[in-house]
Structures are given as C-alpha cells and as structure tokens.
Design an enzyme around this catalytic site. Sequence first.
Site, mmCIF file in Angstrom:
data_model
loop_
_atom_site.group_PDB
_atom_site.id
_atom_site.type_symbol
_atom_site.label_atom_id
_atom_site.label_comp_id
_atom_site.label_asym_id
_atom_site.label_seq_id
_atom_site.Cartn_x
_atom_site.Cartn_y
_atom_site.Cartn_z
ATOM 1 N N SER A 255 33.763 -18.680 -66.501
ATOM 2 C CA SER A 255 33.910 -17.269 -66.146
ATOM 3 C C SER A 255 33.513 -16.386 -67.343
ATOM 4 O O SER A 255 32.406 -16.544 -67.861
ATOM 5 C CB SER A 255 35.343 -17.025 -65.668
ATOM 6 O OG SER A 255 35.443 -15.802 -64.990
ATOM 7 N N ASP B 36 32.816 -20.303 -54.806
ATOM 8 C CA ASP B 36 33.022 -19.184 -55.732
ATOM 9 C C ASP B 36 32.212 -17.984 -55.243
ATOM 10 O O ASP B 36 30.989 -17.992 -55.316
ATOM 11 C CB ASP B 36 32.559 -19.618 -57.129
ATOM 12 C CG ASP B 36 32.789 -18.542 -58.187
ATOM 13 O OD1 ASP B 36 33.152 -17.404 -57.841
ATOM 14 O OD2 ASP B 36 32.594 -18.861 -59.378
ATOM 15 N N HIS C 119 36.526 -19.250 -57.141
ATOM 16 C CA HIS C 119 36.222 -19.078 -58.556
ATOM 17 C C HIS C 119 37.186 -19.853 -59.451
ATOM 18 O O HIS C 119 36.790 -20.394 -60.486
ATOM 19 C CB HIS C 119 36.250 -17.588 -58.901
ATOM 20 C CG HIS C 119 35.917 -17.301 -60.332
ATOM 21 N ND1 HIS C 119 34.681 -17.573 -60.872
ATOM 22 C CD2 HIS C 119 36.651 -16.776 -61.335
ATOM 23 C CE1 HIS C 119 34.675 -17.233 -62.161
ATOM 24 N NE2 HIS C 119 35.861 -16.754 -62.461
#
Lengths: 373, 373
Positions: free
Chosen positions: B149, B320, B353
């Site tokens: 991320s 995601d 995610h």
Amino acid sequence: MATTSTLDTLNIALPAKLPLDSGQELENVCIAYQTYGELNADRSNAILVCHALTGDQHLASPHPITGKPGWWQRIVGPGLPLDTDKFHIICSNVIGSCMGSTGPASLAPDGKPYGMRFPVITIRDMVRAQIAMLDVMGIERLHGVVGGSMGGMQALSLSANFPERAARIMVIASTARHSAQNIAYHEVGRQAIMADPAWQGGDYYGSGQTPDKGLAVARMAAHITYLSEAGLTEKFGRRLQNRPNGEKGEKSFGFDADFQVESYLRYQGLSFTDRFDANSYLYITRATDYFDLAEEHGGRLADAFTDTKSRFCVVSFDTDWLYPTAESRNIVHALNASSAPVSFVELSAPYGHDSFLLNVPALDRVIKGFLEG
Amino acid sequence: MATTSTLDTLNIALPAKLPLDSGQELENVCIAYQTYGELNADRSNAILVCHALTGDQHLASPHPITGKPGWWQRIVGPGLPLDTDKFHIICSNVIGSCMGSTGPASLAPDGKPYGMRFPVITIRDMVRAQIAMLDVMGIERLHGVVGGSMGGMQALSLSANFPERAARIMVIASTARHSAQNIAYHEVGRQAIMADPAWQGGDYYGSGQTPDKGLAVARMAAHITYLSEAGLTEKFGRRLQNRPNGEKGEKSFGFDADFQVESYLRYQGLSFTDRFDANSYLYITRATDYFDLAEEHGGRLADAFTDTKSRFCVVSFDTDWLYPTAESRNIVHALNASSAPVSFVELSAPYGHDSFLLNVPALDRVIKGFLEG
C-alpha cells in the site's frame, strides 16, 4: 380530493393513520406530490415514478429551493419516454423525507417537530403511503411503476405487497436487498451526521444550528459510490484546481482543495445541505438498509412475486458498483422462478450508479418501449 | 549512532535538516524505528520494510498502545519470509506520523506542537528521511525494500530517487499514483476531521479535546475501501447483532448498530482514535494523494526507473479495488519499458486491499522467494 398547494407542490392528507412495519402508526400523514399529463376518464393511464434516496416529487418541474430543473425533466413530456400525451405521471415525496411529505421535521401531534421521535420507517411503509395516496386519488390500478435506485426498491415492494395495483413494474439500477457494503456506507454517513454537535440528538429545528458539516461529509462519502472509478478519472483525473486569481493549478502544499475532484466533492456536500434535512437522511438511509425483499417473504425472493399480475422490466448499468448487475440478475432469477414475465437489460454507460439520472439514450428507449408495450 | 529507546522503540535524531518537496526544511527530525535480526559485518543484509498509511515501526513487536502483535508479526522470524536468521529487518515510522517520528504532534522549534504548522510532506520526503536514517546506520545499500500500500509507494519512490540504495524492490498492493477516487475517499476523511469542532484548526494538543469523532468517521469511510464487497458479505452479510442481554438479533427500528457490519465499523473507527493522531491522518493522506511518480519524472513513468540497478517484484490482489491490479500492471509496463528486471503476480485472496496484511500463504512464498533469490 383533499389537495392543497403549498411550497410549489400538491399535497394530500391521508384520511387514516398509516400502519408501519415497526408496529407504530403515523398520524396526520401528508403526501406531497406532482403530476404531469392528464388522468384519463377511466383512471387507467397513471404511472407512478418513485424517487431515489435524496430525490423528491419534482420530477419535471423546477426544484423550489435550488431552482434546478426536475431530476428527470429530460424524459418527461409529450412524445418523451414518460409521455405526458399518453400518461398521467405521478411522483410523490416519500414519507421520512423533507420536501412536504411527513418526516422528522414535521410537527408531531404535540405540536413540536418529531426529530428522532419520528418512527423508523421502511421501504414498504413508503409504499403503503403511496398506495393510500392512490386510494385518495381513486386510482385502482397503475399503468406502471418506474423507479431507479431506492425508487426501484419501492417498485419491487409495491409489486410484492400490492400485486393488483400495477400492470408494469420497472426497476432501474436497484437491488432486492441492501448488501453489507451498502449498509456500511450509509452507516458512515449516519455517524458523520450524529457526530456533528449541531445535530443535538436530532432536536436542531428552530435552534439556529443545523448539522450541515456532518451532512456534507455524509453526502461526500455517498456521492463517491454514485460514480464509477473510470468516470471520476475521466472527469477529474489528477487535474489541479485553478486558483481564484486565475493562476494555473499548482499543489498548494496545504489543505485547500488542490485537486478538482476535492473541490467537486466539497461542493456536492455543501450544496446538498441547502436542500436536505439531516434527520431525513438518517431515516431514509435506515429504510434502505432495512430493505430485504426476500426476508419479508420467508427468505425466498421468488415468493415475493407469487401473486404478481404484472410485467417486469429490470435495467442495470455495467459501471454501477453500488447496485451492480449481479443484484439485478438476482431479481430476474426470482421473477423467472415465479414465472413472471420479465425483460432484463444491462446497459453500458460510463457514469456508474448515477447513469439512471443522466443522459443514456438507450435507457430512454427501454423506458418508452416498456411503458408503451 | 545517536539512538535512544523511548516509548518501546528506537530513535535516531537526523544530523541535518531534512529538505522537503515543498521547499521547506524540517529541523531536529527524529526517526523512530525497530529492527529484527542482526546486521552482518559488511552491512549488506538489511531489508527496509515500509509501512502503510496508519501503520508504524512495530512490524513484529507488540504495539505499545494497543498491545496487539506487530502488523506483520506473522512473517517475521527465523525461517519466515522476512527471515531474521538471514536479514536485518528495519522498519521506521514515517515522518508526519505519530509513533515517535517527527510529525504534527511533535514540538516545533518554538517549543509548541507543530499542529497545522507542520509542513505538508510527500512520499519522497518520507523516503528522504529513511535514507538519512540509513546513512546514520551506515547502511549503503539495502538487500531489499518491501512495502504494501503506501509502503509500496515508498519502495517505488526510493527506487526512483535513490536507485543505488537497494538491490531489490518489492511493491505489494500499491500504485504509482493516487487516482481521483483514491483522492476522493481521503478528502472525505479529511473533511470529517476538520468538521469536528474538537479539531480546533489542528491546535487541540493539550486542550483536553481531540477530534475523535471526526477521525472515527474518517477511519470508517477508509476502512470500507480496504475490504472487498464479497469479503464484507461473507463476514457480515445482513446478519443482525445480538443484543447485550443475549437476545437474538432483531431490527431495533432505531439507530443503534443493528447490523453486525455497523457494529464492526463503529469499533474500527473508535479503536483507531486510541492509537492515531488526527493531524497525522491529514498529513499522511495528503502525502499519498500528492503521490504521482510519473509526474515527478516528466510525466513518463518509465523515466522514473531509467537509472535503476534493482530487481523488482510487483504483487497485486484480485479483490483489491482500492489499488486494483491495473495499477500494478501500469508499474510493470513502465519497468519493462525501462528494461528493469521485474516479476509480477496477481494473487487471488478474498480480503480486498487488506490481503497484504492477512494470511495469504501465496504472498508469503512470493516474499521469501524474491528476497532470497
């Protein structure tokens, strides 16, 4: 017919108390509505249009607060998909809302605004109120019901609970039940409103303070779900705002709205507070979260349509991730299982969930074809 | 090495002012970090792990506030993907954060907390601070950099701006630029915080009030984007909460958390405020929104990697929707265009995610294979 015209709209006072799913009853219910096109002699050409979450009865007439054209102005008129030469189009404000129908800002029997004393309502309660309105109007059987998003939920609920009352049911960009993700987004919005000290437990009417900041945040969060990722990218991408003095956009290295998408969202949030009541937002989001048509019918969606006498048309949009096509297919499968006549189409449009409100000519053709067929 | 141990963590005071992308400089910068495994004699076995938005240096040690295990505890240890028998794993808190590295809650040179006087920082600024930390540590070249991320953004920025400093770059569930939708969600969060009167323009330190309600709403909105729709449905669906008195869940026809997903989200929002500073949330979301690696390199992403000497590994997850696989492909295409060695895999995992933080054995194997290859 007990109608009066206030606030640029028509009103009907329901003659009896309205029973609610919660077990409570609502007294002195007023329904605000608009109509377009003439009702024919045998009252057989009426079409009920059900509005979405923050919509209202001003389908094809200027909004009394914003002055903007009606939300479906584009398709209402002579020769248009909602053809006023042929049909008597009715659009009424749902109960719980804030555009004239009874809601949390209305006065309770004790003469003070309901606030959070307003009963929690459901989609079925909204439909009960509309049926009661149609009873006052003397309309036994609608030519059709059309609704997008929450309007589609009402169309489904009407068909399930009042199967004799409509010949055609059109469900656009909608779902037969709110998903966990749908509920989650609404809960964020409700928490944003209730976190605003100006909300005051819902008793803000007349206090000179309204929870505009919380309501704006709720609207911003919800608004993202109405658009497609690709649509947002095409419309805004990472483009920067030009500055008020005409300077070309540059990063401010601050917390102003640098990106156009930030400025757009802030505007959406802010302008919403001019026309919508925060408590109504709480109640109407709750109603949609509670919506699960299968649950109301023993857990099997097909059983919702056992007694149906209607033809159905279901429309989804390929970029709608709020109520994706799979939700529409779910409805269609249930209709098939109960042998109801249904046509289904997934339309391609770049605007995400909001496609049902925007210029999608293919949708116009589907609406016209279904209502005139 | 100027290290001290406070707050259950190690600290380095950077010896020089830190230049920032905004043109400002940050003085007296402190970097809080943790290490796992021994640094070898020639200082060649160090791996820098970059944490995500609200992460911290407590990769594999209990969080000093929550007491919970480190956020990647699962994969750090002897024989594990981040193998402490082989590697010296370093994880440092990004500047702008609130776990010991200099951020808006830190004291400015005037002895008062920065608050909103803290300069707006970028991902590249975070990386500059980490490079300065590595300089103090005497680590010339990392064996690898790994980040998920926002950590992946740092890994990319490090490779683009300090191409000699790492042999391996691993980018998991990340993107080379924040999209309009990504920015939109962050803007909702920032507006939620700034709408909270307890925020007080950012000067809430020592006031006895913190903008917990706004921060909780921000976290709730963001949290939805970390999960997949299918994952939410599987985990919660429309299941109702059991009541505290043990009663089976029923709709309350009120505004309590009826649905489990509501209760879960409220808990996520509330518990977040125990461990995170609202101003840090503003600054770090801003840094990610500003991130556009191509823009920093004349608009062509491949040019970010012209001088690279590293091998790359890019990983995305099929569920995601925050940084979907297309964003990873974009990175891989740019690496291909600049002839950098890169392996790419889209892993299947149901968690959206957040998959990069959860038990996905295939990810463990990819990490281990890449770092030991």
